[in-house]
Design a protein around this motif. Structure first.
Motif, short mmCIF file in Angstrom:
data_model
loop_
_atom_site.label_atom_id
_atom_site.label_comp_id
_atom_site.label_asym_id
_atom_site.label_seq_id
_atom_site.Cartn_x
_atom_site.Cartn_y
_atom_site.Cartn_z
N GLN A 400 -80.56 -62.66 14.68
CA GLN A 400 -81.79 -62.05 14.82
C GLN A 400 -82.65 -60.87 14.37
OE1 GLN A 400 -81.99 -63.61 19.04
NE2 GLN A 400 -80.20 -64.05 18.79
N PRO A 401 -82.96 -61.48 12.60
CA PRO A 401 -84.06 -60.29 12.78
C PRO A 401 -84.35 -59.60 13.34
CG PRO A 401 -84.59 -62.20 11.09
CD PRO A 401 -83.33 -62.09 12.12
N VAL A 402 -85.56 -58.31 12.99
CA VAL A 402 -86.36 -57.20 13.86
C VAL A 402 -87.51 -57.67 13.32
CG1 VAL A 402 -84.77 -56.21 16.05
CG2 VAL A 402 -85.53 -55.38 12.78
N GLU A 403 -88.43 -57.76 13.92
CA GLU A 403 -90.28 -56.61 13.04
C GLU A 403 -90.31 -55.51 12.50
OE1 GLU A 403 -93.39 -59.01 14.68
OE2 GLU A 403 -91.79 -60.69 14.87
N ARG A 404 -89.08 -54.64 11.87
CA ARG A 404 -89.44 -53.08 11.33
C ARG A 404 -89.30 -54.00 9.54
NH1 ARG A 404 -87.45 -52.53 15.86
NH2 ARG A 404 -85.34 -52.54 15.35
N GLY A 405 -89.99 -52.58 9.01
CA GLY A 405 -89.25 -52.65 7.23
C GLY A 405 -89.16 -54.07 6.69
N TYR A 406 -88.02 -54.44 5.92
CA TYR A 406 -88.20 -55.94 5.39
C TYR A 406 -87.51 -56.83 5.92
CZ TYR A 406 -86.53 -58.88 1.36
OH TYR A 406 -86.55 -59.86 0.01
N GLU A 407 -86.52 -56.67 7.22
CA GLU A 407 -86.39 -57.52 8.32
C GLU A 407 -88.51 -58.54 8.69
OE1 GLU A 407 -81.70 -58.06 9.74
OE2 GLU A 407 -83.81 -56.31 11.06
N THR A 408 -88.57 -57.81 8.60
CA THR A 408 -90.43 -58.59 8.63
C THR A 408 -90.61 -60.08 7.78
OG1 THR A 408 -91.05 -55.91 9.79
CG2 THR A 408 -92.61 -58.18 8.91
N LYS A 409 -89.66 -59.94 6.63
CA LYS A 409 -90.72 -60.18 5.61
C LYS A 409 -89.67 -61.33 5.43
CE LYS A 409 -92.72 -57.70 1.40
NZ LYS A 409 -93.85 -58.63 1.91
N ILE A 410 -87.89 -60.51 6.15
CA ILE A 410 -86.33 -61.90 5.64
C ILE A 410 -87.06 -63.15 7.78
CG2 ILE A 410 -84.41 -62.39 6.51
CD1 ILE A 410 -84.29 -59.06 5.31
N LYS A 411 -87.80 -62.46 8.44
CA LYS A 411 -88.02 -63.08 9.69
C LYS A 411 -89.13 -64.26 8.93
CE LYS A 411 -89.09 -62.69 14.41
NZ LYS A 411 -89.43 -63.95 14.17
N GLU A 412 -89.87 -63.62 8.76
CA GLU A 412 -90.91 -64.92 8.45
C GLU A 412 -90.40 -66.15 7.48
OE1 GLU A 412 -93.48 -62.80 5.56
OE2 GLU A 412 -94.90 -61.50 7.47
N ARG A 413 -89.13 -65.30 6.37
CA ARG A 413 -88.70 -66.74 5.30
C ARG A 413 -87.87 -67.41 6.55
NH1 ARG A 413 -85.92 -63.10 2.15
NH2 ARG A 413 -87.31 -62.80 1.16
N MET A 414 -87.18 -67.01 7.69
CA MET A 414 -86.17 -67.45 7.87
C MET A 414 -87.42 -68.42 9.19
SD MET A 414 -83.27 -65.55 9.23
CE MET A 414 -82.32 -66.09 10.74
N ASP A 415 -87.82 -67.86 9.94
CA ASP A 415 -89.54 -69.13 10.66
C ASP A 415 -90.02 -70.08 10.13
OD1 ASP A 415 -88.98 -67.09 12.50
OD2 ASP A 415 -90.81 -65.72 12.76
#
Length: 430
Positions: A400-415
């Motif tokens: 469950q990626p957090v909304e910080r740094g590059y993981e923000t983009k990862i979370k957007e992609r997973m969503d």
């Protein structure tokens, strides 16, 4: 004045050992009126005490004060060079004193952690029957280095490194006695005593040793900053197993807390204490994955590069490479999502029934493979390089990626992928 003018054998610290709590400096948490240690001594109700703490903090002095306060005979041994027979001899003397004169005996064993399990256990019977009042001193963690049986029968008190103010007060209060013991009449300036108090690492014994050396080698009747700095030479560090792990813990937690200044300080502390630079580099690599993770994937790349570089370069230049990696990791966006993901998955693997690998994910060459039970769909053949396909067999959520740094983009992609999966579900239902 030369070294040969002073035939003294007994160290200055031993000569100036305090007579009572009134001239004992530091450790107020133990020696204050009403404290457990003071009550135990004043009420004469202890059978075994263990003092633990760094060198020069007063463990032996406290033991001596206790014996005087309780009007007991005092037998001091060192576990470094004492055998079981010497311990038995001391116990026999204590037993005779108790039987013939009614006097109690305090048996003090310094560096008690040096005794093996059998030697430590040999004390238990005489502690329990009151033959001796036992006091042990150790610079190590009793929970790791002393037997549970001895620890369970003892009051354990932890002494701390002395504050600079306590060391300075001790030196100033004892200066007259110091000069008398050394048969000298010299003066120490305020700046020099302040420097020594701040740089003896809370070790009163070391401070007194430096004072003694300064007096014996003095070239004038006044000793100042430069003379004490020269006599102190290299700062001493207590860097045993406890210090090693405590420093590493402070180092990691400072990076995790995004404090590059604190992280660099603990880095410097470990380097100055002689820590293995490869150990430090390994901790940075672990941190880069555990605490930075995909919030900044470059952190792990930099940490690995730094580890390789310090192995090639070595000290002292390796300190620069380590500092670069530490400051980058400390200031990087943080995420422990990857760390949590694998731990959650491991918990399921250990505690739940193992999932059957779906047929379409198996190797076609493996035994039992049946293509009629489902074909693998190659994601790259789709426009989005994503297809709705079962990969585990049960609904699960580990990463469950957090909304910080590059993981923000990862979370957007997973969503986004989840939204595509939702569209597929709607199309199938229609």
């Amino acid at each position: 004045m030369s070294l040969f003018d002073h035939p003294r054998v007994e160290p200055l610290a031993a000569t100036l050992r305090p007579e009572g709590f009134g001239d004992f400096f530091g450790q107020g948490h133990l020696t204050a009126e009403g404290s457990l240690l003071r009550r135990s001594i004043e009420n004469d109700c202890f059978s075994s005490i263990i003092f633990t703490g760094p060198p020069g903090t007063g463990k032996t002095s406290l033991a001596s004060i206790i014996s005087k306060h309780t009007e007991a005979d005092f037998i001091a041994l060192s576990a470094i060079d004492s055998s079981v027979s010497e311990v038995r001899k001391a116990v026999k003397a204590a037993d005779e004193a108790r039987k013939f004169s009614g006097r109690k005996t305090v048996l003090f064993v310094d560096e008690i952690h040096r005794f093996n399990k059998a030697q430590q256990d040999s004390l238990l019977k005489d502690i329990e029957n009151g033959t001796v009042r036992f006091i042990g001193a150790t610079t190590h963690n009793p929970g790791f280095y002393l037997t549970p049986a001895l620890c369970s029968r003892s009051l354990i008190f932890t002494l701390k490194p002395l504050e600079a103010s306590a060391v300075k007060s001790l030196l100033e209060a004892k200066m007259t006695k110091i000069m008398k013991a050394l048969e000298a009449e010299l003066q120490f300036d305020e700046e020099g005593l302040k420097f020594l108090s701040e740089n003896c690492e809370g070790d009163a014994r070391r401070a007194l040793t430096v004072i003694e050396l300064a007096v014996k080698t003095a070239q004038s009747d006044k000793i100042g900053l430069e003379e004490l700095r020269e006599c102190l030479q290299v700062k001493s560090y207590k860097y045993d197993a406890d210090a090693h792990y405590n420093a590493a813990s402070a180092f990691i937690k400072s990076m995790r807390g995004s404090d590059p200044d604190a992280a660099v300080y603990w880095l410097a502390y470990m380097l100055e204490a002689g820590e293995d630079i490869r150990f430090i580099a390994r901790r940075i690599m672990i941190f880069a994955s555990e605490d930075v993770g995909n919030a900044d994937p470059r952190a792990l790349q930099l940490a690995v590069s730094a580890s390789q570089a310090v192995d090639i370069v070595g000290m002292p230049e390796a300190r620069i490479i380590l500092s670069q990696a530490v400051t980058y990791c400390a200031t990087a966006p943080k995420s422990n999502a990857a760390y949590k993901a694998v731990n959650l998955a491991l918990e399921d693997v250990k505690n739940q029934r193992s999932q059957v690998i779906p047929m379409h994910l198996r190797d076609p060459r493996s035994s039992g493979y049946n293509p009629e039970e489902g074909d693998y769909v190659y994601p790259h053949n789709s426009k989005e390089a994503y297809v709705k396909q079962e990969y585990i067999g049960v609904e699960s959520k580990y990463y469950q990626p957090v909304e910080r740094g590059y993981e923000t983009k990862i979370k957007e992609r997973m969503d986004y992928w989840q939204s595509l999966r939702g569209e597929d579900d709607r199309e199938e239902s229609s």
